[in-house]
Design an enzyme around this catalytic site. Structure first.
Site, PDB file in Angstrom:
ATOM      1  N   GLU A 234       0.832  -1.213   0.000  1.00  0.00           N
ATOM      2  CA  GLU A 234       0.000   0.000   0.000  1.00  0.00           C
ATOM      3  C   GLU A 234       0.862   1.257   0.000  1.00  0.00           C
ATOM      4  OE1 GLU A 234      -3.091  -0.045  -0.464  1.00  0.00           O
ATOM      5  OE2 GLU A 234      -3.856  -1.978   0.214  1.00  0.00           O
TER       6      GLU A 234
ATOM      7  N   ASP B 178      -4.448  -9.544  -8.668  1.00  0.00           N
ATOM      8  CA  ASP B 178      -4.686  -8.570  -9.737  1.00  0.00           C
ATOM      9  C   ASP B 178      -3.473  -7.832 -10.303  1.00  0.00           C
ATOM     10  OD1 ASP B 178      -4.496  -7.202  -7.287  1.00  0.00           O
ATOM     11  OD2 ASP B 178      -6.596  -6.603  -7.256  1.00  0.00           O
TER      12      ASP B 178
ATOM     13  N   GLU C  99     -19.454  -5.361  -4.854  1.00  0.00           N
ATOM     14  CA  GLU C  99     -18.069  -5.776  -4.607  1.00  0.00           C
ATOM     15  C   GLU C  99     -17.828  -7.215  -5.102  1.00  0.00           C
ATOM     16  OE1 GLU C  99     -15.621  -3.989  -3.659  1.00  0.00           O
ATOM     17  OE2 GLU C  99     -14.196  -5.154  -2.536  1.00  0.00           O
TER      18      GLU C  99
ATOM     19  N   GLU D 129     -12.094   0.246 -10.709  1.00  0.00           N
ATOM     20  CA  GLU D 129     -11.640  -0.681 -11.763  1.00  0.00           C
ATOM     21  C   GLU D 129     -12.535  -0.695 -12.999  1.00  0.00           C
ATOM     22  OE1 GLU D 129     -11.992  -1.544  -8.547  1.00  0.00           O
ATOM     23  OE2 GLU D 129      -9.880  -1.569  -7.958  1.00  0.00           O
TER      24      GLU D 129
ATOM     25  N   THR E  35      -0.955   0.811 -10.246  1.00  0.00           N
ATOM     26  CA  THR E  35      -2.257   0.228  -9.911  1.00  0.00           C
ATOM     27  C   THR E  35      -3.078   1.144  -9.007  1.00  0.00           C
ATOM     28  OG1 THR E  35      -3.370  -1.831  -9.334  1.00  0.00           O
ATOM     29  CG2 THR E  35      -1.542  -1.140  -7.903  1.00  0.00           C
TER      30      THR E  35
END
Ligand code: NAG
Ligand code: NAG
Ligand code: NAG
Length: 604
Positions: free
Chosen positions: A187, A322, A441, A498, A585
């Site tokens: 993160e 991902d 989600e 996304e 990302t």
């Protein structure tokens, strides 16, 4: 470098002198290294810069990668990469980007401004605004995640005053002052480091580079483990002493999503050390790719403690995996096409995903026109013999459309561009299927039943992604979800990007104008469902319209990613062109080094 215990008798003066000399020595060494890379950064990072109180650049590695295994950025002139973006003609642009897009763009910017102002007013310097209570929350070590994450969005939207406010805040952050004893390597890399590097690439504000360098040197310590694989749980105390150990159960996304940021840091500093550690990960990925339980892909969970063990049985392009897939083609592009390993790994992974992880949903016949041409990306369980598809659709997996399309252009795979569009349109279609106009989600969809692919001969004969007819007995009569969503497993919408990310990429790649209207429909639905008095908030159930059911959360990716992609799709396609930047990302655009213009060409 481990802390050295100082003998008590040593006088304070002597200690001060030693520390002073050491600081000067190391500081000079660092700047020399930087200027060795051909960059004259100067000795001050500019107004408002506050040096962090611990200098991680001085720390010696406890477990350095052996000299012979260290690598540098691939040498050579960056290649001319195939064109990514659609060649928009003037006429096309005039028609598509008339007043309508300008009004849409302004609406997105108003939303961003509103959220930013509330962050400033109620949560300045905190990681996030809590949009229901108008307070601040520290969720990412308390350095001010939203400010770092928003820098480049503010720049791109032309919010100059707000950008400067944010720069002043981040310039004074001390990485040694945190609200937590640890942070997440992943993160911190994608939000803070990516945010700083992209904002620097756009604005050339020196102080952003200074902070990125400090942070990069800190995060570099995460790789100082016995296996040379990174420890995602970055405990500051342990890290300073070289005591970190990589996890026995680490997500693929964590190890695979550091390559863009660390590569860019090496490119900008000229110091190969950041690149060397991620190149080590690349080798491990390359060596294991054909030997997993689903050859071509890596399992979502890895054992990194004693090397790199990829023996788990669950495979997906979604949560916890991902961006490892996303980064393969993007790192290839950022390296100017000079490392073909990334191309090979990308192509193999996409082929495996196509054969096993993607699926076509079984759709009700009730469509007025032709059946929509859409695909979703699921999860696969495989022990190497039995391969089972779990047809769950995660919002997180919606980035895959953009990934397939981008890789399709970069590596000239037209079929992958088409799959990218089918995936992107699948998520947009799922948005439309729910009462709020927003997809949940996690949900399940009934897939068309796939014929097993047993060998290479059958590969072409049985298209695993072929259409199928609705079969009411498979659906059952007591399911209440909107067809064909058989089970809404997690009905929240967390302000995630996304779906619009993929629509944005597909628009830039194909130039198909209807995607602008798809994006606008999504923007209206998302903002209507999430708006609060002062900002926007995650919602608990996309199946329920109305103003109830909000969560006290506005993660930093709302401004960093979701609103940025909405803004960019309605902007001139030259603004952050996919031919000039790769998005990390967290939607932070990093500049792709370009080959020098052919000799004799005029500077323009
Ligand atoms: C270093 O490289 C050699 C030869 O490629 C390899 O056998 C060895 O495992 C590598 N060591 C590490 C720590 O990666
Ligand atoms: C402007 O763009 C919108 C949306 O793309 C389109 O519907 C409209 O016809 C365009 N108007 C003109 C005058 O081209
Ligand atoms: C429809 O589904 C049922 C139950 O899964 C199955 O037995 C049947 O063969 C299917 N019909 C067709 C036409 O595929």
């Amino acid at each position: 470098m481990a802390f050295i215990a100082v003998p008590r008798r040593l006088s304070r003066l002597a200690l001060a002198v030693v520390l002073c000399l050491a600081t000067i020595y190391f500081f000079r060494t660092k700047l020399d290294e930087v200027s060795d890379g051909g960059k004259a950064w100067g000795r001050s990072w500019g107004d408002g810069y506050v040096r962090s109180s611990f200098n991680w650049a001085n720390r010696l590695q406890t477990h350095p990668i052996p000299e012979t295994n260290r690598t540098s950025l691939p040498q050579g002139v960056p290649r001319v990469l195939p064109r990514i973006q659609h060649q928009f003609s003037e006429l096309e642009l005039d028609a598509a980007h008339n007043k309508t897009q300008q009004q849409r763009r302004d609406a997105v910017r108003r939303t961003a401004t509103k959220c930013w102002e509330s962050y400033r007013q109620f949560a300045w310097g905190r990681d996030e605004l809590s949009p229901l209570t108008q307070t601040g929350a520290d969720t990412f070590a308390g350095w001010g995640a939203t400010a770092f994450d928003s820098l480049d969005t503010l720049w791109i939207m032309g919010l100059t005053k707000e950008f400067k406010q944010a720069v002043r805040l981040v310039a004074a952050v001390d990485w040694d002052r945190t609200t937590s004893g640890h942070c997440s390597l992943f993160e911190t890399t994608i939000r803070y480091l990516g945010g700083l590097l992209a904002a620097y690439d756009l604005s050339y504000e020196k102080v952003l580079f200074g902070k990125a360098l400090e942070l990069g040197d800190m995060l570099y310590a995460a790789f100082d483990t016995p296996s040379h694989m990174p420890a995602n749980d970055f405990r500051f105390g342990k890290a300073k002493q070289g005591g970190l150990v990589a996890d026995r159960r680490e997500s693929l996304a964590t190890v695979g999503s550091l390559s863009l940021e660390f590569t860019r840091l090496s490119q900008l500093t000229g110091d190969p050390k950041y690149y060397s550690v991620i190149d080590h990960i690349k080798l491990a990925l390359e060596q294991s790719q054909d030997d997993t339980n689903l050859p071509g892909m890596w399992p979502t969970w890895l054992d990194l403690q004693h090397g790199f063990h990829a023996s788990d049985t669950s495979f997906t392009l979604g949560a916890s995996a991902d961006s490892a897939y996303e980064y393969l083609s993007k790192t290839y592009a950022l390296l100017g096409g000079l490392d073909q390993t990334y191309e090979k790994m990308h192509l193999k992974a996409m082929a495996t995903a196509r054969d096993h992880v993607l699926f076509r949903p079984m759709l009700p016949d009730a469509y007025p026109a032709a059946l929509p041409d859409i695909l979703f990306s699921g999860t696969v369980l495989s022990n190497g013999r039995i391969i089972e598809l779990l047809p769950e659709v995660q919002h997180l997996g919606c980035f895959a459309g953009g990934m397939f399309a981008l890789g399709g252009r970069l590596f000239k795979q037209d079929g992958d561009v088409k799959i990218g569009e089918q995936l992107a349109r699948g998520c947009a279609w799922a948005y439309d299927a729910f009462p709020t106009g927003v997809m949940p989600e996690v949900t399940e969809v009934l897939p068309c039943q796939r014929k097993p692919i047993n060998d290479d001969e059958n590969r072409d004969a049985d298209d695993p992604l072929a259409h199928c007819a609705w079969n009411q007995s498979r659906w059952g009569d007591d399911t209440t979800s909107p067809k064909p969503f058989s089970n809404v497993r997690d009905p929240q919408y967390l302000l995630r990007p996304e779906a619009i990310e993929s629509i944005f990429v597909l628009y830039r790649i194909t130039g198909k104008k209807d995607l602008l209207d798809v994006a606008w429909r999504m923007f209206q639905a998302v903002t209507a469902a999430t708006e609060t008095e002062h900002a926007h908030a995650a919602i608990t159930d996309v199946q329920v319209t109305g103003t109830t059911g909000k969560t006290n959360s506005m993660e930093s990716f709302w401004i960093a990613e979701t609103l940025k992609y909405f803004y960019l799709i309605f902007s001139d396609p030259d603004l952050i062109s996919l031919d000039d930047y790769v998005f990390n990302t967290e939607a932070h655009p990093l500049r792709i080094p370009k080959p020098p213009p052919p000799t004799g060409a005029k500077e323009s």
